[in-house]
Design a protein around this motif. Structure first.
Motif, mmCIF file in Angstrom:
data_model
loop_
_atom_site.group_PDB
_atom_site.id
_atom_site.type_symbol
_atom_site.label_atom_id
_atom_site.label_comp_id
_atom_site.label_asym_id
_atom_site.label_seq_id
_atom_site.Cartn_x
_atom_site.Cartn_y
_atom_site.Cartn_z
ATOM 1 N N THR A 159 -3.255 -8.645 5.542
ATOM 2 C CA THR A 159 -3.919 -7.883 6.621
ATOM 3 C C THR A 159 -5.397 -8.228 6.779
ATOM 4 O O THR A 159 -5.986 -7.912 7.814
ATOM 5 N N GLY A 160 -6.007 -8.799 5.759
ATOM 6 C CA GLY A 160 -7.449 -9.068 5.787
ATOM 7 C C GLY A 160 -8.276 -7.820 5.509
ATOM 8 O O GLY A 160 -9.505 -7.857 5.480
ATOM 9 N N LEU A 161 -7.602 -6.695 5.302
ATOM 10 C CA LEU A 161 -8.319 -5.412 5.158
ATOM 11 C C LEU A 161 -8.729 -5.148 3.708
ATOM 12 O O LEU A 161 -8.037 -5.583 2.776
ATOM 13 N N ARG A 205 -12.967 -10.009 1.432
ATOM 14 C CA ARG A 205 -11.900 -9.689 2.387
ATOM 15 C C ARG A 205 -12.339 -10.095 3.801
ATOM 16 O O ARG A 205 -13.496 -9.867 4.184
ATOM 17 N N ASP A 250 -11.741 5.427 13.924
ATOM 18 C CA ASP A 250 -11.365 4.382 12.961
ATOM 19 C C ASP A 250 -10.513 4.995 11.862
ATOM 20 O O ASP A 250 -10.789 6.113 11.406
ATOM 21 N N ARG A 303 -9.117 0.242 9.474
ATOM 22 C CA ARG A 303 -10.213 -0.504 8.844
ATOM 23 C C ARG A 303 -9.972 -0.757 7.359
ATOM 24 O O ARG A 303 -10.638 -1.597 6.751
ATOM 25 N N PHE A 351 -16.231 -4.439 5.794
ATOM 26 C CA PHE A 351 -17.117 -3.739 6.735
ATOM 27 C C PHE A 351 -17.933 -2.691 5.986
ATOM 28 O O PHE A 351 -17.565 -2.255 4.897
ATOM 29 N N ARG A 388 -11.819 -8.779 6.592
ATOM 30 C CA ARG A 388 -12.264 -7.682 7.466
ATOM 31 C C ARG A 388 -13.110 -6.661 6.700
ATOM 32 O O ARG A 388 -13.037 -5.455 6.957
#
Ligand SMILES: Cc1cc2nc3c(=O)[nH]c(=O)nc-3n(C[C@H](O)[C@H](O)[C@H](O)COP(=O)(O)O)c2cc1C
Ligand code: SF4
Length: 538
Positions: free
Chosen positions: A306-308, A152, A207, A241, A156, A154
């Protein structure tokens, strides 16, 4: 009061009482007589018909029963969902007060079936520091990078082992949501919005995990259909996030919900994308997918847009869903980035009693069943496992971590930290401490600035206590505690290793070797204890 002159008769005094004074005497009497007459004439409550006036005492006692039991009748370990000892620990931790207990345990360790015992090590390379607050600022990151396995954009690494579980603005008051969000910002914890949309009260620096429920609040059009453009706009406007698709929650699995019209204020209508003053319905099922295959297509669509990282939250009942999910993810083409397993003992703003009491498995039974299915399919390294269901208490949390949880999500314990006194009235909108209400007067009593510090204190203390337990077991991070480090007692005759109870094979419940190595490297700066200087006689 007029003084009586010598020789003056009482009746003369009475005759000189002013109309105002008469009304002070007669009005209460008339009120009491009115209630008595009502009690006698009404037919709904037998007790009141038979015992007019006096019968009200029973209803009054019933209403304040939880408070009475809590403060006067119940023992330290009797109450549910949280005992007095557990609440005392949370309150003291939140306030930064001494949260130690004296004289030894008052739990019935010898006779409580399934009582978990954590096994410390005598010699190990790590040792916990002894000072009560040592390690308080260690956030303890997740062993896994959320979203990395599926690439993905984003992805994390969540910073905090302890996070705030889903609770909507609507079920919680505005200052309560704000306090929890500010606490997240102070501690690095993720704050889950709950299914009620993303409000201004969620925008105080913490977040977020944006939860998408069956009603698609915050990301739907006025007819209630999911709207992808609204979702992408929304998540771009706030520090979101990850996305969590809510399939179910432990306290009311398989069931939707209703926010009554009276509670649908202009603000809530705006946030949820519904009409003001109308009942706000959450259906029982999602409209965007109907099986594992279509659900994973939707997961990939959301992640692409969304890239999430995208995950699911669910309680555990029938295992077919989980077997299908693991089987469909096995080829690596589609998949969820995280799975939140909610125990049947979990909390809710409001739910039918049977659902809270009896539908879906408790965490310690449900989670290992799901984890085992993913371990069997060799998928556990690709998924972040989040646990919820009274895991904001250190002993429960250790068991969850040993079973394979990577992160903890806490809801009611966080509510306790901001002032909940466990009156069990969240469903009435009459929360006396302003936590679970939309009543402006009750909510105004909760000061978010004060309570955010309390919630942050609680999160830090829980993390610190877990770190100390981990170090006592000879590991650098609570996520490295293994199923072999815990035993469940059966009375005082027998203790069974947790591994045997849940049937885990070697390696199950632990992150991969590479993930463990990374975590150990991150944690090697954490404060350590030691021993006295060596004697000169050696
Ligand atoms: C007041 C309240 C509101 C909740 N709202 C949601 C929600 O919107 N979505 C959800 O998935 N779970 C919701 N939950 C469940 C919690 O997120 C959590 O899964 C459950 O309470 C177990 O955690 P706990 O034992 O630490 O409370 C809610 C719980 C409470 C007490
Ligand atoms: S004090 Fe408020 S939040 Fe806590 S249980 Fe009672 S009604 Fe719910």
């Amino acid at each position: 009061m007029t003084a009586r002159r010598p020789g003056e008769r009482v009746s003369e005094v009475g005759s000189r009482l002013s109309p105002m004074r008469w009304s002070r005497v007669l009005l209460p009497l008339a009120g009491v007589a009115g209630v008595a007459a009502h009690d006698l004439l009404q037919r709904r409550r037998t007790l009141l018909r038979n015992y007019p006036l006096v019968g009200h005492a029973r209803y009054a006692v019933e209403t304040i029963g939880p408070e009475l039991r809590q403060y006067i009748v119940a023992g330290n370990d009797e109450e549910r969902p949280f005992t007095r000892d557990q609440r005392r620990w949370i309150y003291a931790s939140a306030k930064g007060e001494n949260n130690y207990f004296g004289f030894g345990t008052d739990n019935d360790v010898e006779h409580t079936d399934g009582y978990p015992i954590i096994k410390h090590r005598t010699f190990a390379t790590v040792a916990p520091p002894s000072h009560p607050t040592a390690g308080e600022n260690v956030t303890m990151p997740c062993a896994k990078v959320m979203g990395a396995a599926r690439g993905r954009a984003r992805a994390f690494r969540p910073r905090s082992l302890v996070n705030i579980s889903a609770m909507s603005f609507g079920s919680l008051s505005a200052p309560a949501v704000r306090a929890l969000n500010e606490a997240s910002a102070m501690t690095g914890a993720l704050h889950n919005t709950g299914e009620g949309g993303l409000s201004q009260h969620h925008r105080h620096g913490g977040d977020l995990v944006f939860q998408i429920g069956t009603a698609y609040f915050g990301c739907r059009d006025l007819d209630g259909a999911f709207d992808l453009a609204r979702l992408t706009d929304l998540v771009a406007s706030a520090p979101v996030r990850a996305l969590e698709i809510k399939l179910s929650q432990g306290a009311k699995p398989g069931l939707g919900g209703v926010l009554p019209a009276a509670k649908v204020s202009a603000e809530i209508a705006e946030i949820r994308g519904v009409r003001e003053g109308e009942d706000c319905i959450s259906p029982s099922r999602h409209a965007e997918f109907h099986d594992v295959d279509s659900m994973l297509d939707w997961v990939e669509l959301l992640a692409q847009a969304t890239g999430l990282p995208v995950g699911i939250k669910s309680a555990v009942g029938d295992l077919q869903f989980w077997q299908d999910l693991a089987a469909t993810m096995a080829d690596g083409r589609r998949g969820v980035d995280f799975i939140t397993v909610d125990g049947g003992e979990g909390g809710t703003g409001a739910a039918p009693l049977t659902f809270s009491d009896s539908v879906s498995l408790p965490f310690r039974v449900g989670f290992p069943r799901v984890y085992s299915i993913f371990a069997e399919a060799r998928l556990t390294d690709r998924v972040v496992f989040i646990g919820s269901g009274k895991l904001g208490l250190a002993d429960n949390a250790v068991v969850a971590l040993a079973l394979g949880c990577d992160l903890l999500a806490v809801a009611r314990e966080a509510m306790l930290s901001i002032g909940c006194i466990q009156t069990l009235k969240c469903h009435t909108d009459r929360c006396p401490v302003g936590v679970a209400t939309q009543d402006p007067w009750l909510a105004h009593g909760l000061d978010p600035t004060v309570k955010s510090v309390r919630a942050a204190g609680y999160i830090r203390t829980l993390r610190r206590d877990l770190l100390k337990v981990a170090e006592a077991c000879g590991t650098l991070h609570p996520g490295l505690i293994d199923v072999d480090d815990v035993e469940l007692l059966h009375g005082n005759q027998l203790g069974r290793p947790l591994r045997d109870v849940v049937g885990y094979r070697p390696g199950w419940g632990q992150p991969s070797a590479a993930q463990r190595e990374e975590l150990t490297a991150i944690m090697s700066g954490a404060p350590q204890g030691g021993s006295a200087p060596q004697s000169r006689d050696r």
